[in-house]
Each structure stands twice: as structure tokens, then as C-alpha cells.
Design a protein around this motif. Sequence first.
Motif, PDB file in Angstrom:
ATOM      1  N   LYS A  27       0.847  -1.197   0.000  1.00 42.94           N
ATOM      2  CA  LYS A  27       0.000   0.000   0.000  1.00 42.94           C
ATOM      3  C   LYS A  27       0.877   1.239   0.000  1.00 42.94           C
ATOM      4  O   LYS A  27       1.769   1.386   0.830  1.00 42.94           O
ATOM      5  CB  LYS A  27      -0.912   0.015   1.237  1.00 42.94           C
ATOM      6  CG  LYS A  27      -1.813   1.245   1.319  1.00 42.94           C
ATOM      7  CD  LYS A  27      -2.826   1.299   0.179  1.00 42.94           C
ATOM      8  CE  LYS A  27      -3.708   2.541   0.249  1.00 42.94           C
ATOM      9  NZ  LYS A  27      -4.661   2.610  -0.891  1.00 42.94           N
ATOM     10  N   THR A  34       5.651   4.319   0.813  1.00 48.15           N
ATOM     11  CA  THR A  34       5.171   2.930   0.819  1.00 48.15           C
ATOM     12  C   THR A  34       4.904   2.546   2.269  1.00 48.15           C
ATOM     13  O   THR A  34       5.824   2.302   3.045  1.00 48.15           O
ATOM     14  CB  THR A  34       6.220   1.980   0.193  1.00 48.15           C
ATOM     15  OG1 THR A  34       6.496   2.420  -1.139  1.00 48.15           O
ATOM     16  CG2 THR A  34       5.696   0.555   0.147  1.00 48.15           C
ATOM     17  N   THR A  89      -2.224   0.501   8.822  1.00 46.43           N
ATOM     18  CA  THR A  89      -2.612   0.403   7.407  1.00 46.43           C
ATOM     19  C   THR A  89      -2.901  -1.047   7.039  1.00 46.43           C
ATOM     20  O   THR A  89      -3.871  -1.350   6.339  1.00 46.43           O
ATOM     21  CB  THR A  89      -1.495   0.972   6.498  1.00 46.43           C
ATOM     22  OG1 THR A  89      -1.262   2.333   6.856  1.00 46.43           O
ATOM     23  CG2 THR A  89      -1.885   0.895   5.034  1.00 46.43           C
ATOM     24  N   MET A 148      -6.496  -2.592   5.775  1.00 39.69           N
ATOM     25  CA  MET A 148      -6.667  -3.368   4.539  1.00 39.69           C
ATOM     26  C   MET A 148      -7.377  -4.687   4.815  1.00 39.69           C
ATOM     27  O   MET A 148      -8.179  -5.148   4.009  1.00 39.69           O
ATOM     28  CB  MET A 148      -5.308  -3.584   3.862  1.00 39.69           C
ATOM     29  CG  MET A 148      -4.791  -2.346   3.152  1.00 39.69           C
ATOM     30  SD  MET A 148      -3.385  -2.653   2.055  1.00 39.69           S
ATOM     31  CE  MET A 148      -2.056  -2.833   3.236  1.00 39.69           C
ATOM     32  N   GLU A 189      -9.032   0.215   3.442  1.00 39.20           N
ATOM     33  CA  GLU A 189      -8.000   0.663   2.492  1.00 39.20           C
ATOM     34  C   GLU A 189      -7.866  -0.394   1.402  1.00 39.20           C
ATOM     35  O   GLU A 189      -7.942  -1.594   1.680  1.00 39.20           O
ATOM     36  CB  GLU A 189      -6.634   0.838   3.185  1.00 39.20           C
ATOM     37  CG  GLU A 189      -6.596   1.864   4.302  1.00 39.20           C
ATOM     38  CD  GLU A 189      -6.626   3.304   3.797  1.00 39.20           C
ATOM     39  OE1 GLU A 189      -6.608   3.510   2.565  1.00 39.20           O
ATOM     40  OE2 GLU A 189      -6.668   4.211   4.647  1.00 39.20           O
ATOM     41  N   PRO A 191      -5.551  -2.278  -1.302  1.00 39.89           N
ATOM     42  CA  PRO A 191      -4.131  -2.512  -1.585  1.00 39.89           C
ATOM     43  C   PRO A 191      -3.740  -2.072  -2.996  1.00 39.89           C
ATOM     44  O   PRO A 191      -4.565  -2.096  -3.914  1.00 39.89           O
ATOM     45  CB  PRO A 191      -3.986  -4.031  -1.448  1.00 39.89           C
ATOM     46  CG  PRO A 191      -5.191  -4.500  -0.710  1.00 39.89           C
ATOM     47  CD  PRO A 191      -6.283  -3.542  -1.040  1.00 39.89           C
ATOM     48  N   ASP A 192      -2.480  -1.684  -3.133  1.00 40.50           N
ATOM     49  CA  ASP A 192      -1.926  -1.395  -4.461  1.00 40.50           C
ATOM     50  C   ASP A 192      -1.339  -2.648  -5.097  1.00 40.50           C
ATOM     51  O   ASP A 192      -1.041  -2.661  -6.291  1.00 40.50           O
ATOM     52  CB  ASP A 192      -0.842  -0.309  -4.362  1.00 40.50           C
ATOM     53  CG  ASP A 192      -1.433   1.041  -3.982  1.00 40.50           C
ATOM     54  OD1 ASP A 192      -2.388   1.463  -4.650  1.00 40.50           O
ATOM     55  OD2 ASP A 192      -0.953   1.651  -3.009  1.00 40.50           O
TER      56      ASP A 192
END
Length: 335
Positions: free
Chosen positions: A18, A24, A51, A55, A60, A62-63
Motif C-alpha cells: 500500500k 510505501t 494500514t 486493509m 484501504e 491494496p496497491d
Amino acid sequence: MHAGPIADSIVRIEGLTKRFGAITAVDSVDLEIRRGELFALLGGSGCGKTTLLRMLAGFEVPDGGRIVIDGQDMTGVPPHLRPVNMMFQSYALFPHMDVAANVGYGLRREGVRAPEIATRVAEALEQVKLADHAARRPAQLSGGQRQRVALARALVKRPKLLLLDEPLAALDRKLREGTRFELVRLQEQLGLTFVMVTHDQEEAMSMATRLAVMNTGRVAQVGTPHEIYERPASRFVADFIGIANILEADGGWLALRPEKITLAADRPDAANTVAGKILDIAYEGDRSLYRIVTEGKGTMVVSTTNIDRMQPASFARGQEVWLGWSADAGHRVSE
């Protein structure tokens, strides 16, 4: 950080990442959490633990990577459809509602029928020992009781996974210590999986079945409290958990805990000895900590247990002393 998959894992995190702009926050984390354990994410501010928890909850996105909960891939699954509930640090209780209404709020929003809500609210309040407080408002409760209401509100939805964000942070120290045992006992009784975020190492060590120590978005080490304390994987973990003397050793570093060292006026009969002079003494009730300038080992910290109630400190500031420790007292760590 672990060798192969865990047989009965309820959470499997794979390559989770994330980013917030150039930062990062969580960096390619792999982690497995076992069914029915109290798992702690431990680390300082900005390490990525909160964070990661958000998630898991779905707050949130995730990337990169993925989260699997009880065999189901959570990619794209919104928070309210996940088998997860979260208890926030602030508790976020509605002041105008009584305890029962606060606990049943989420069920009402989901359209659960009133008789079932009443049954499940009564069950949840019984679990947290607040059955006789159902008609009270949050303002009429102590801090510990408000925390238990927040816990009941999370439990009433019967999640497979309960997420706790700094659950004891709002309590004073004495109440926090008592509530730790309550939470652990409740978690064991329910057989529910708890995932707790905390920056308090003492809290994590005393409560968790296993914990992950996080640093700059990555998992530095996963293990039981005993493994993390006695066999830290790196200088960072050794320094972060408790107090450690980091000494140079052949081919690496040695983490030596203060309680593994003998403090004596005369040279002790030990595999390793070093002379020094006491720089500072900190009396902490159950123990005393000594900072000692040594010959060739830098400044070292030694702890002694204060066993005799009437006995004053055996050593004084400025006194010349000897330190000794056994051949297996320390643990080799990486950089």
C-alpha cells in the motif's frame, strides 16, 4: 518470514503493498494468521501496522498483493461483506443511545429482525459481563465498561475475525493491565481469531499467541513472544523488544539481555567477564537497572531483581564492578 504455509490459517496475506503518494506504508508483506489465535501487529508510529489492519477490514484498498480470509479472496469485497469486524481505539459509542442500542446498532442497519437483535445483544452483553448495564448510557460507564460495550458491538455480528486497533490505549495503566487478562480470557473462551494492533511491546508480549514485529512497512520477524524475545532475528528486533546489549562477536552481533548478566563486586566465575564502573542506577520497584561503562564493551545495561524488601541497593553509582555471563546467554543477530 515463515517456512511454508500454516495448516489451519484463517488469514493469508500475500505480497501486500500500500502506497500513499511517494510513501510505501506496507511493502510486499507475506503473513499467515492461525485460526483461533490472538495475533498482534507490533511496531512504532509509521511502521505500517494500522494500514495493514485497515486493509484486512477493507477500509484501504491494496496497491498490490492479496488477502485471503477463511479461503475467500477479499479483493474487491467491501467492508460490510467481509467476515470481519473492527473495534476502534475511540470506541465510537453513540452518547444518546443506551448500551443495548449501541450494541445492536449494526444489526438494525442490516435489517435483522427485532427479536433476533434482542437475543444476540443479550448474548454479546453476557459474554463481556455487562448484562445488567443494558439500559445505561455511555456517560454512565467507566472507561473499561465502555471498552467492553465496543467489544460487544463487534462480537454481536459474529465475525470470523475481530480486528482491534490499539484496544487498550484509552485506559489508564492500572485498568489497562487488568483488561489485558479479560481480553485474553474472552478470546480463549470464544475461540475467535483476534488481530490486534499495538505500539506497546509489553501489551503485545503479555497478550499475543504470536506477533509480527513491523518496521518501515515490512515484517521484521514473526514468532511467539518467547521466540521474539529470546531469539530476535535482527538488531532492530532485539533493540525494539525490551532492552538488549548489542555486542560485537565473531562474524556478527550478539544480543545480550540485561537479566542474563551477573553483577558482582569481585570477578565472577563465568565464561565471559568484563570490568566496569556504575554510571547510573534506576530503581523500578521489582528490579533495578544499572548502566555500566565497561572496558572494551561500551556502556552495558544490567538488571537485578529486588528480592529482599528491606535490603537497600547492593551497589552504588561510581562503584567499580564486574559483569559475567555464560557462553549461551547471548543470541547472534543479523544487522
